[in-house]
Enzyme design. Sequence first.
Site, PDB file in Angstrom:
ATOM      1  N   PRO A  63      16.956  11.100  -3.720  1.00  0.00           N
ATOM      2  CG  PRO A  63      16.310  13.082  -4.811  1.00  0.00           C
ATOM      3  CD  PRO A  63      17.470  12.120  -4.647  1.00  0.00           C
ATOM      4  CG  ASP A  64      11.589   7.201  -3.810  1.00  0.00           C
ATOM      5  OD1 ASP A  64      11.700   7.335  -5.052  1.00  0.00           O
ATOM      6  OD2 ASP A  64      10.802   6.402  -3.297  1.00  0.00           O
ATOM      7  N   GLY A  65      10.268   9.617  -2.093  1.00  0.00           N
ATOM      8  CA  GLY A  65       9.124  10.296  -1.502  1.00  0.00           C
ATOM      9  C   GLY A  65       9.543  11.244  -0.394  1.00  0.00           C
TER      10      GLY A  65
END
Length: 131
Positions: A37-39
């Site tokens: 997961p990122d933004g």
Amino acid sequence: MFHSDSKGQVIWAYEYRDGEIGQRRVVARPTEAIGRPDGAAADVEGYYWSCGISAGVLNRWAPDGQLDHSIPLPCSNPTAPCFGGPDMKTIYVTSLRHDVPARCSRQKPLSGGIFAVQVDVPGVPIGRFRG
């Protein structure tokens, strides 16, 4: 309120009421293959749209932690989604080009671009703070 930790590969949700942050719970623990997961951004149904930076995808996570669906993107490392457009049903996604291995850049030459993805559910408008 949601929070993700790219290095720790976890998405958390927190109770948030009247300006107070409450209990934290794990929503999901995405793998490298699913997309670390990122933004992210939320939609009006309470789902969490997370850029899967390690898998080149945009993932939609249900509030119960189930992966609702995954949209492949034409880049190797998507970084951040943001809802927009007149009906808030367009997700604009940024992506990395810096530090992307040459092999990935050759396979996905659009890495570093910004992409528009049409979806069926509108996003939650971003709140603005007053100074």
